[in-house]
Design a protein around this motif. Structure first.
Motif, PDB file in Angstrom:
ATOM      1  N   LYS A 154       0.809  -1.220   0.000  1.00 46.78           N
ATOM      2  CA  LYS A 154       0.000   0.000   0.000  1.00 46.78           C
ATOM      3  C   LYS A 154       0.847   1.278   0.000  1.00 46.78           C
ATOM      4  O   LYS A 154       0.321   2.358  -0.146  1.00 46.78           O
ATOM      5  CB  LYS A 154      -0.923  -0.008   1.230  1.00 46.78           C
ATOM      6  CG  LYS A 154      -2.107  -0.950   1.051  1.00 46.78           C
ATOM      7  CD  LYS A 154      -3.047  -0.892   2.237  1.00 46.78           C
ATOM      8  CE  LYS A 154      -2.488  -1.587   3.425  1.00 46.78           C
ATOM      9  NZ  LYS A 154      -3.385  -1.943   4.480  1.00 46.78           N
ATOM     10  N   HIS A 155       2.193   1.137   0.170  1.00 42.64           N
ATOM     11  CA  HIS A 155       3.028   2.334   0.261  1.00 42.64           C
ATOM     12  C   HIS A 155       3.038   3.093  -1.066  1.00 42.64           C
ATOM     13  O   HIS A 155       2.978   2.497  -2.129  1.00 42.64           O
ATOM     14  CB  HIS A 155       4.465   1.960   0.637  1.00 42.64           C
ATOM     15  CG  HIS A 155       4.583   1.470   2.036  1.00 42.64           C
ATOM     16  ND1 HIS A 155       5.778   1.350   2.685  1.00 42.64           N
ATOM     17  CD2 HIS A 155       3.653   1.067   2.919  1.00 42.64           C
ATOM     18  CE1 HIS A 155       5.574   0.883   3.905  1.00 42.64           C
ATOM     19  NE2 HIS A 155       4.288   0.702   4.054  1.00 42.64           N
ATOM     20  N   ASP A 156       3.141   4.413  -0.951  1.00 46.27           N
ATOM     21  CA  ASP A 156       3.162   5.259  -2.140  1.00 46.27           C
ATOM     22  C   ASP A 156       4.609   5.473  -2.588  1.00 46.27           C
ATOM     23  O   ASP A 156       5.394   6.094  -1.874  1.00 46.27           O
ATOM     24  CB  ASP A 156       2.496   6.597  -1.790  1.00 46.27           C
ATOM     25  CG  ASP A 156       2.388   7.490  -3.009  1.00 46.27           C
ATOM     26  OD1 ASP A 156       2.883   7.086  -4.087  1.00 46.27           O
ATOM     27  OD2 ASP A 156       1.816   8.582  -2.884  1.00 46.27           O
ATOM     28  N   PRO A 157       4.997   4.972  -3.775  1.00 49.33           N
ATOM     29  CA  PRO A 157       6.397   5.116  -4.220  1.00 49.33           C
ATOM     30  C   PRO A 157       6.798   6.569  -4.410  1.00 49.33           C
ATOM     31  O   PRO A 157       7.993   6.891  -4.402  1.00 49.33           O
ATOM     32  CB  PRO A 157       6.439   4.340  -5.545  1.00 49.33           C
ATOM     33  CG  PRO A 157       5.023   4.144  -5.949  1.00 49.33           C
ATOM     34  CD  PRO A 157       4.184   4.215  -4.730  1.00 49.33           C
ATOM     35  N   ALA A 158       5.813   7.491  -4.560  1.00 45.72           N
ATOM     36  CA  ALA A 158       6.148   8.903  -4.772  1.00 45.72           C
ATOM     37  C   ALA A 158       6.957   9.457  -3.600  1.00 45.72           C
ATOM     38  O   ALA A 158       7.833  10.304  -3.787  1.00 45.72           O
ATOM     39  CB  ALA A 158       4.864   9.713  -4.954  1.00 45.72           C
ATOM     40  N   LEU A 159       6.669   8.965  -2.381  1.00 43.92           N
ATOM     41  CA  LEU A 159       7.405   9.441  -1.205  1.00 43.92           C
ATOM     42  C   LEU A 159       8.887   9.127  -1.328  1.00 43.92           C
ATOM     43  O   LEU A 159       9.740   9.960  -1.026  1.00 43.92           O
ATOM     44  CB  LEU A 159       6.850   8.778   0.063  1.00 43.92           C
ATOM     45  CG  LEU A 159       5.536   9.313   0.623  1.00 43.92           C
ATOM     46  CD1 LEU A 159       5.069   8.436   1.766  1.00 43.92           C
ATOM     47  CD2 LEU A 159       5.731  10.755   1.089  1.00 43.92           C
ATOM     48  N   LEU A 160       9.182   7.888  -1.770  1.00 43.80           N
ATOM     49  CA  LEU A 160      10.580   7.488  -1.906  1.00 43.80           C
ATOM     50  C   LEU A 160      11.265   8.306  -2.990  1.00 43.80           C
ATOM     51  O   LEU A 160      12.412   8.718  -2.855  1.00 43.80           O
ATOM     52  CB  LEU A 160      10.669   5.998  -2.248  1.00 43.80           C
ATOM     53  CG  LEU A 160      10.326   5.022  -1.119  1.00 43.80           C
ATOM     54  CD1 LEU A 160      10.355   3.597  -1.633  1.00 43.80           C
ATOM     55  CD2 LEU A 160      11.314   5.192   0.021  1.00 43.80           C
ATOM     56  N   GLU A 161      10.540   8.557  -4.094  1.00 48.44           N
ATOM     57  CA  GLU A 161      11.118   9.337  -5.189  1.00 48.44           C
ATOM     58  C   GLU A 161      11.421  10.759  -4.724  1.00 48.44           C
ATOM     59  O   GLU A 161      12.487  11.316  -5.034  1.00 48.44           O
ATOM     60  CB  GLU A 161      10.153   9.379  -6.378  1.00 48.44           C
ATOM     61  CG  GLU A 161      10.218   8.120  -7.221  1.00 48.44           C
ATOM     62  CD  GLU A 161       8.992   7.971  -8.110  1.00 48.44           C
ATOM     63  OE1 GLU A 161       8.385   8.998  -8.486  1.00 48.44           O
ATOM     64  OE2 GLU A 161       8.643   6.827  -8.438  1.00 48.44           O
ATOM     65  N   ALA A 162      10.489  11.329  -3.962  1.00 52.28           N
ATOM     66  CA  ALA A 162      10.705  12.684  -3.447  1.00 52.28           C
ATOM     67  C   ALA A 162      11.946  12.723  -2.576  1.00 52.28           C
ATOM     68  O   ALA A 162      12.785  13.613  -2.691  1.00 52.28           O
ATOM     69  CB  ALA A 162       9.481  13.138  -2.659  1.00 52.28           C
ATOM     70  N   ALA A 163      12.085  11.707  -1.684  1.00 47.08           N
ATOM     71  CA  ALA A 163      13.239  11.657  -0.790  1.00 47.08           C
ATOM     72  C   ALA A 163      14.521  11.526  -1.597  1.00 47.08           C
ATOM     73  O   ALA A 163      15.538  12.152  -1.293  1.00 47.08           O
ATOM     74  CB  ALA A 163      13.091  10.504   0.186  1.00 47.08           C
ATOM     75  N   ALA A 164      14.472  10.711  -2.680  1.00 48.65           N
ATOM     76  CA  ALA A 164      15.656  10.534  -3.515  1.00 48.65           C
ATOM     77  C   ALA A 164      16.021  11.844  -4.205  1.00 48.65           C
ATOM     78  O   ALA A 164      17.184  12.215  -4.279  1.00 48.65           O
ATOM     79  CB  ALA A 164      15.403   9.430  -4.547  1.00 48.65           C
TER      80      ALA A 164
END
Lengths: 282, 298
Positions: free
Chosen positions: B190-200
């Motif tokens: 259910k995690h949103d990959p956009a969060l990881l991309e933003a952090a990257a």
């Protein structure tokens, strides 16, 4: 490193190897000629002699037949009871006894089996003293015990399936004047049918597989298949048990493939019906 | 909210399973509790009645002797502590192996996810007893693993792996791994990959992204998976019986031995009650997390 996940993918591979190597080893060594299960006798293998020994073993066949009858009865009873409980928990809103029912349907899933087994046997002994039934322990008490822990699994499966649908369909049917029994039969039941089927299959497997609870509540005369296997393998490895394991893995593989094919067929048919409906309405 | 069904019909739908579970789940525990305060008798059934009759008036007789015995004999404390240790270590290993597995499945292509999940669940459908039995052949001194290692020249004498702590950990991790992977997968998916991309994009390194974004979001999945492994592992009977040490018993085996070997039903009941008291907290936590999960799906 822009694409993380090498580590997790490697671990997934390790995990799957870990899960399947033991099963594979059982299958391979069931064709081994040597009585020493772990030494491959290349000169005389593969052989089917352990399968022949298995089919000649009356004790194992009797136990398997008893286990099948118990699993059929327990899974069916658990299917009915678990469906009722799942519908009540998902659709009845707050009612008196809801917390108790919710607690009692999840507790058996994690309860250590030694406790469940002991508690049920003490119940059966107390009941026999008080009302004279059940007379002694055996197939009947095993079935009652299995039904109780299996219904918990059916409840969870049915409840979570119903939680995925809102109640608007049932409400619409009631607004159109359908009686409660009709609503259940025409709307709710078709919605949860897949959950009931998978719950029944899960219950059958759990009952067929159960050792600890059965050991407590089985009388001296009735041994289920896991009980016979356990008393054999406690003395060490035994090649005819490998043959039995291979047959059981084969049965599960056939069952799962059949279920997957059936699901895919139904999905295709549903998509075709929807296309036809769309074409018809335009 | 409208509810479907007539009041009497509704009462029946909930009432039948409620009655069944009351008789076959609740009452049995009350009987266990009662018998744990009784004394052993050489009779059928082998325990003293709980109410003695004094001039026709039933007087309850509560004996604490079983509990006193559990405290006085170090065998029981050591079995309880050993079970806690085995369950804790096995749960930790399950988590370390299961988390990356669940993560890899959740990040794979949707078409492949179903197959991978099926591969994780499939062993669960085959006999638990036979899968544990398979490890005897793999781990024993002249077993498959030792034979392979000797053949490769990696070792010169067989490793002693069976009937050790190691073999019990292997057996429990192996049997309960799917229970760890499935709730973790349900959470990670259910995690949103956009969060990881933003952090990257903001310059966070992969490990920092995992530690500060993925891990905190998956706490509930970790809790559910760990409890599903830890609770049944405490009372495990089959795995230590087939693979475990003979000089150190787990508590499930102690209960079963008191019952079958010594025919001391009251003492076995007292062991069961203490075990239940140990498990009340984790079981309550698990039920709370499951309720939250179901409510989130509405």
């Amino acid at each position: 490193m822009r694409s993380p996940g090498y580590f997790s993918r490697a671990m997934l591979g390790v995990g799957l190897v870990f899960l399947y190597v033991p099963i594979l080893s059982l299958v391979v060594f069931s064709f081994n000629n040597s009585r020493l299960v772990t030494v491959w006798d290349a000169a005389h293998s593969p052989t089917l002699k352990w399968y022949a020994a298995l089919l000649a073993n009356g004790e194992i066949l009797d136990a398997a037949w008893l286990s099948i009858r118990i699993a059929l009865a327990a899974a069916t009873a658990a299917g009915v009871l678990g469906t009722l409980a799942g519908v009540a928990l998902a659709r009845h809103g707050p009612f008196r006894g809801r917390t108790l029912l919710a607690g009692m349907t999840t507790a058996p899933i994690v309860m250590p089996e030694v406790i469940t087994g002991l508690a049920l046997l003490l119940l059966f002994v107390a009941m026999e003293q008080a009302i004279g039934w059940p007379r002694g322990t055996g197939a009947v008490t095993i079935t009652l015990a299995h039904t109780t822990f299996c219904m918990a699994y059916v409840t969870v499966v049915v409840q979570s399936r119903l939680a995925g649908f809102d109640e608007s369909l049932e409400e619409a049917a009631m607004d159109l004047g359908a009686a409660p029994a009709t609503v259940f039969r025409r709307i709710t039941l078709p919605l949860i049918a897949p959950a009931i089927v998978s719950g029944w299959l899960l219950a059958f497997t759990l009952s067929w597989d159960d050792l600890v609870t059965s050991q407590f509540v089985a009388g001296p005369g009735s041994s289920t298949l896991p009980m016979v296997i356990f008393s054999k393998v406690r003395l060490g490895v035994s090649p005819d048990v490998n043959a039995l394991a291979t047959l059981m893995v084969l049965a599960v593989a056939i069952g799962i493939s059949a279920a997957a094919l059936l699901l895919r067929y139904r999905e295709r048919r549903r998509q075709r019906d929807m296309q036809l409906a769309a074409a018809g309405s335009s | 909210m409208r509810r479907f069904g007539s009041p009497s019909g509704r009462r029946l739908v909930a009432g039948i399973p409620l009655a069944w579970l009351a008789v076959l789940f609740l009452v049995p525990f009350l009987i266990v509790l009662k018998i744990s305060f009784s004394e052993m008798r050489l009779a059928v059934p082998p325990y003293a009645p709980l109410f003695a009759s004094h001039h026709g008036v039933p007087v309850p007789e509560l004996h604490l002797s079983n509990y006193a015995f559990l405290v006085s004999d170090p065998l029981y404390a050591s079995a309880f502590l050993y079970s806690l240790k085995v369950a804790a270590v096995s749960t930790a290993v399950c988590l370390l192996l299961g988390y990356p597995m669940a993560y890899a499945i959740a990040r794979s292509r949707p078409s492949r996810r179903t197959v991978l999940l099926m591969l994780v669940m499939l062993p669960f459908w085959t006999s638990f007893l036979l899968r544990v039995y398979a490890w005897i052949g793999l781990l024993q001194n002249d077993g498959i693993i030792n034979n392979v290692l000797l053949y490769l020249g990696l070792i010169h004498r067989p490793l002693v792996m069976l009937q050790t702590d190691f073999s019990v950990y292997i057996g429990i991790v192996y049997s309960y791994l799917p229970f760890m992977v499935l709730p973790l997968y349900a959470n990670l998916e259910k995690h949103d990959p956009a969060l990881l991309e933003a952090a990257a994009d903001l310059g966070a390194r992969p490990f920092a992204r995992f530690l500060r974004i993925t891990l905190p979001q998956s706490v509930h999945g970790i809790a559910a998976g760990s409890l599903l492994v830890f609770i049944p592992a405490i009372g495990e009977y089959v795995i230590p019986s087939l693979l475990g040490r003979t000089d150190q018993l787990m508590i499930g085996r102690v209960l079963s031995d008191e019952f079958f070997e010594n025919r001391d039903w009251p003492l076995a009941s007292a062991v069961a009650i203490v075990m239940l008291l140990l498990l009340v907290v984790p079981i309550t936590l698990l039920q709370r997390s499951e309720r939250r999960e179901l409510e989130a799906r509405r």
